[in-house]
Design a protein around this motif. Structure first.
Motif, PDB file in Angstrom:
ATOM      1  N   THR A  31      -1.697  11.371   3.327  1.00 29.76           N
ATOM      2  CA  THR A  31      -3.078  10.889   3.315  1.00 29.76           C
ATOM      3  C   THR A  31      -3.178   9.574   4.081  1.00 29.76           C
ATOM      4  OG1 THR A  31      -2.760   9.664   1.242  1.00 29.76           O
ATOM      5  CG2 THR A  31      -3.449  11.971   1.069  1.00 29.76           C
ATOM      6  N   ASP A  32      -4.413   9.120   4.267  1.00 29.30           N
ATOM      7  CA  ASP A  32      -4.659   7.842   4.936  1.00 29.30           C
ATOM      8  C   ASP A  32      -5.005   6.748   3.938  1.00 29.30           C
ATOM      9  OD1 ASP A  32      -7.012   8.962   4.145  1.00 29.30           O
ATOM     10  OD2 ASP A  32      -8.126   8.462   5.966  1.00 29.30           O
ATOM     11  N   ASP A  33      -4.499   6.872   2.699  1.00 22.49           N
ATOM     12  CA  ASP A  33      -4.802   5.870   1.676  1.00 22.49           C
ATOM     13  C   ASP A  33      -4.245   4.505   2.064  1.00 22.49           C
ATOM     14  OD1 ASP A  33      -6.019   7.857   0.266  1.00 22.49           O
ATOM     15  OD2 ASP A  33      -4.394   8.138  -1.187  1.00 22.49           O
ATOM     16  N   GLU A  34      -3.034   4.469   2.593  1.00 28.43           N
ATOM     17  CA  GLU A  34      -2.438   3.188   2.977  1.00 28.43           C
ATOM     18  C   GLU A  34      -3.227   2.522   4.094  1.00 28.43           C
ATOM     19  OE1 GLU A  34       1.930   1.390   4.315  1.00 28.43           O
ATOM     20  OE2 GLU A  34       1.621   3.550   4.052  1.00 28.43           O
ATOM     21  N   LYS A  35      -3.708   3.309   5.022  1.00 26.46           N
ATOM     22  CA  LYS A  35      -4.521   2.769   6.115  1.00 26.46           C
ATOM     23  C   LYS A  35      -5.819   2.162   5.579  1.00 26.46           C
ATOM     24  CE  LYS A  35      -6.624   4.165  10.499  1.00 26.46           C
ATOM     25  NZ  LYS A  35      -6.856   5.295  11.430  1.00 26.46           N
ATOM     26  N   LYS A  36      -6.421   2.831   4.604  1.00 27.93           N
ATOM     27  CA  LYS A  36      -7.645   2.297   4.003  1.00 27.93           C
ATOM     28  C   LYS A  36      -7.358   1.028   3.199  1.00 27.93           C
ATOM     29  CE  LYS A  36     -10.019   6.761   3.615  1.00 27.93           C
ATOM     30  NZ  LYS A  36     -10.588   7.765   2.666  1.00 27.93           N
ATOM     31  N   ASP A  37      -6.203   0.985   2.551  1.00 30.36           N
ATOM     32  CA  ASP A  37      -5.834  -0.231   1.815  1.00 30.36           C
ATOM     33  C   ASP A  37      -5.745  -1.436   2.747  1.00 30.36           C
ATOM     34  OD1 ASP A  37      -5.701   1.109  -0.593  1.00 30.36           O
ATOM     35  OD2 ASP A  37      -3.578   1.571  -0.388  1.00 30.36           O
ATOM     36  N   LEU A  38      -5.091  -1.247   3.875  1.00 28.94           N
ATOM     37  CA  LEU A  38      -4.944  -2.342   4.825  1.00 28.94           C
ATOM     38  C   LEU A  38      -6.292  -2.758   5.391  1.00 28.94           C
ATOM     39  CD1 LEU A  38      -1.743  -1.146   6.729  1.00 28.94           C
ATOM     40  CD2 LEU A  38      -1.903  -2.882   4.948  1.00 28.94           C
ATOM     41  N   ALA A  39      -7.165  -1.792   5.629  1.00 21.50           N
ATOM     42  CA  ALA A  39      -8.491  -2.121   6.165  1.00 21.50           C
ATOM     43  C   ALA A  39      -9.311  -2.914   5.150  1.00 21.50           C
ATOM     44  CB  ALA A  39      -9.224  -0.831   6.551  1.00 21.50           C
ATOM     45  N   VAL A  40      -9.244  -2.523   3.882  1.00 24.45           N
ATOM     46  CA  VAL A  40      -9.996  -3.246   2.852  1.00 24.45           C
ATOM     47  C   VAL A  40      -9.443  -4.646   2.655  1.00 24.45           C
ATOM     48  CG1 VAL A  40     -10.552  -3.270   0.395  1.00 24.45           C
ATOM     49  CG2 VAL A  40     -10.759  -1.160   1.672  1.00 24.45           C
ATOM     50  N   GLN A  41      -8.113  -4.804   2.640  1.00 20.42           N
ATOM     51  CA  GLN A  41      -7.520  -6.132   2.501  1.00 20.42           C
ATOM     52  C   GLN A  41      -7.895  -7.038   3.663  1.00 20.42           C
ATOM     53  OE1 GLN A  41      -3.311  -5.964   1.855  1.00 20.42           O
ATOM     54  NE2 GLN A  41      -3.519  -5.596  -0.340  1.00 20.42           N
ATOM     55  N   LYS A  42      -7.864  -6.501   4.868  1.00 20.63           N
ATOM     56  CA  LYS A  42      -8.254  -7.288   6.038  1.00 20.63           C
ATOM     57  C   LYS A  42      -9.728  -7.672   5.961  1.00 20.63           C
ATOM     58  CE  LYS A  42      -8.220  -7.138  11.100  1.00 20.63           C
ATOM     59  NZ  LYS A  42      -7.894  -6.309  12.303  1.00 20.63           N
ATOM     60  N   ARG A  43     -10.548  -6.775   5.483  1.00 19.67           N
ATOM     61  CA  ARG A  43     -11.977  -7.056   5.353  1.00 19.67           C
ATOM     62  C   ARG A  43     -12.224  -8.152   4.315  1.00 19.67           C
ATOM     63  NH1 ARG A  43     -16.892  -6.732   7.881  1.00 19.67           N
ATOM     64  NH2 ARG A  43     -18.573  -6.365   6.384  1.00 19.67           N
ATOM     65  N   ILE A  44     -11.523  -8.097   3.185  1.00 17.95           N
ATOM     66  CA  ILE A  44     -11.710  -9.102   2.135  1.00 17.95           C
ATOM     67  C   ILE A  44     -11.212 -10.466   2.603  1.00 17.95           C
ATOM     68  CG2 ILE A  44     -10.979  -9.762  -0.187  1.00 17.95           C
ATOM     69  CD1 ILE A  44     -11.003  -6.846  -0.958  1.00 17.95           C
ATOM     70  N   ARG A  45     -10.103 -10.498   3.341  1.00 23.77           N
ATOM     71  CA  ARG A  45      -9.618 -11.778   3.867  1.00 23.77           C
ATOM     72  C   ARG A  45     -10.622 -12.384   4.837  1.00 23.77           C
ATOM     73  NH1 ARG A  45      -4.546  -8.927   4.756  1.00 23.77           N
ATOM     74  NH2 ARG A  45      -3.116  -9.320   3.012  1.00 23.77           N
ATOM     75  N   ALA A  46     -11.279 -11.552   5.631  1.00 22.31           N
ATOM     76  CA  ALA A  46     -12.279 -12.067   6.564  1.00 22.31           C
ATOM     77  C   ALA A  46     -13.518 -12.599   5.849  1.00 22.31           C
ATOM     78  CB  ALA A  46     -12.679 -10.971   7.548  1.00 22.31           C
TER      79      ALA A  46
END
Length: 501
Positions: A239-254
């Motif tokens: 699945t692409d769950d890990e990819k979504k995790d990284l995207a959400v973390q990057k979004r929250i840091r921004a």
């Protein structure tokens, strides 16, 4: 009883075939007087059922004892392997011998325990399983898995026969899922949801278990199977769950610059109690990733939400509403940045007991968390009541909402200077908070001194107004006949008299 008509009928058939049949052979082997069926090993239908149930119960008891013995052997093997980890490594010949012994060891599955198969079929299945490599060779069960297995066995023992059925179904499900690793995660989720539904239906319809006990049993079933399956179904590689995790973390840091005022959060962190509640809420939402069972992850979300409600209640001095809760939850997620947030949400959605997600406070709080994550992913300038230019500057880190004009650094300023300015800002805030705490402490000390002096003065005034008079000690009371001058003329005291008869 065996009638004369049945005897004549059997004799007639025997005479036609030219076979002599002894009438005693036609009766039930148990001696009940009824006709025995050769297909039922010479027993009548009633006696055959009794013998079958006795053999069935005996087989189940033996299977339970065998399962417990195997469990103890696995625990002892695990303990011995743990104790010998620091020992000297084995030689190559001993290693090969140990590996060969492990491969040839016979593994008996729970399917053999509870299936009423013949001796030949059981022996054949045992031989086939002996050829297959044991799962324990590739992976040893963790301490948490062993603990959950023991707790599950202790729990199902309280359910007696329904518990045996639950244990059988769980083992068959785990064995089935071990052969379905190649399926997509959605198909595995459907299998798990169907399994939950089937077990609940069996408990309600077949075993007539009360609804409250069914719910408790389903919680334990979910805990047992998902602890065993967690390694394979949480954030799988397909699945692409890990990819979504990284995207959400990057979004929250921004979005680290987002303030509570922009989200209209009705929480004041300057209040010590509210600040503690916010810290606890962040801790709970981060702790969700350390749990294995979907129900435990939901419990972390519920605890976080309750801390949020308490923080709003303390700030506003009134019960919190749903309109206040969602913005505060968004702020907590932005401030905490929970690890693997999307993977945890997907894991709960796929493998949690559907009854928990459909009803109850757990399902309500989980829905709000999903809404908060969706809002963060689509957050824009209009959502924060900002202009697009300011939003872009904040997102790129050119300026901060707190110091838009005074902190506008030139592009050639190094990052160390920027970090130093931020640290100085934090130190000034801490200094102000410390000064406020010291002033409040001095005020409290002064109030205590004034209160002590006031109480002392009031006591002195009361003592002065109403002085304490200590009277001399009164004389002892004399005897009642001490003043009787004619004491000698009193009659003698009465003496008890005893009368005979």
């Amino acid at each position: 009883p065996f009638s004369s008509w049945a005897r004549r009928k059997m004799n007639l058939k025997s005479e036609r075939r030219g076979i002599h049949v002894d009438q005693s052979e036609l009766l039930c082997k148990k001696g009940c007087g009824y006709y025995g069926n050769p297909a039922w090993q010479g027993f009548c239908s009633k006696c055959w059922r009794e013998e079958y149930h006795k053999a069935r119960q005996k087989q189940i008891q033996e299977d339970w004892e065998l399962a417990e013995r195997l469990q103890r052997e696995e625990e002892e093997a695990y303990a011995s392997s743990q104790s010998t980890q620091g020992a000297q490594s084995l030689t190559f010949s001993k290693f090969e011998e140990k590996k060969t012994n492990e491969k040839t060891r016979k593994v008996t599955t729970v399917k053999k325990f509870f299936t009423a198969s013949s001796r030949a079929g059981a022996k054949k299945a045992e031989i086939q399983e002996a050829k297959a490599p044991s799962p324990s060779i590739h992976r040893q069960a963790s301490i948490e898995t062993d603990r959950v297995s023991k707790e599950f066995i202790e729990f199902i023992r309280t359910y007696q026969k329904p518990g045996q059925d639950i244990y059988k179904q769980c083992k068959l499900f785990l064995d089935t899922m071990s052969h379905k690793r190649d399926l997509s995660i959605e198909e595995q989720s459907e299998c798990a949801q169907d399994f939950y539904q089937n077990v609940a239906d069996r408990l309600q319809t077949r075993w007539k278990v009360p609804p409250e006990k069914v719910e408790k049993a389903m919680d334990e079933v979910e805990k047992y199977i998902m602890t065993r399956q967690y390694k394979y179904v949480f954030c799988p590689e397909t699945t692409d769950d890990e990819k979504k995790d990284l995207a959400v973390q990057k979004r929250i840091r921004a979005l680290h610059w987002v303030t509570p005022q922009m989200l209209c959060v009705p929480v004041s962190e300057e209040i010590p109690e509210v600040s503690d509640m916010v810290v606890k809420a962040i801790t709970d939402i981060i702790e969700m990733d350390s749990k294995r069972v979907p129900r435990d992850k939901l419990a972390c979300i519920t605890k976080c939400s309750k801390h949020i409600f308490n923080a709003i209640k303390i700030t506003k001095n009134e019960p919190a509403s749903a309109d206040d809760f969602l913005p505060t939850l968004i702020y907590i997620v932005l401030k905490g940045n929970p690890p693997r947030l999307q993977s945890n949400i997907q894991y709960i959605t796929r493998f949690c007991n559907p009854s928990r997600l459909m009803t109850g406070e757990d399902g309500y709080y989980f829905t709000n968390l999903c809404c908060a994550v969706a809002f963060i992913e689509k957050l824009d300038a209009q959502s924060l009541n900002l202009s697009q230019e300011d939003f872009d500057r904040f997102m790129t880190g050119q300026t901060s909402p707190k110091k838009q004009e005074s902190d506008s650094f030139s592009p050639d300023v190094c990052l160390g200077v920027k970090q130093m300015c931020k640290s100085l800002d934090l130190l000034s805030q801490l200094n102000e908070r410390q000064e406020r705490i010291v002033s409040e402490a001095k005020k409290l000390e002064k109030d205590l001194i004034d209160w002590t002096e006031g109480i002392t003065k009031e006591v002195e005034d009361i003592v002065e107004k109403y002085p304490l008079e200590i009277k001399p000690k009164s004389q002892a009371l004399a005897a009642i006949d001490s003043e009787n001058v004619e004491n000698d003329k009193l009659p003698p005291p009465l003496q008890p008299q005893v009368y005979a008869g």
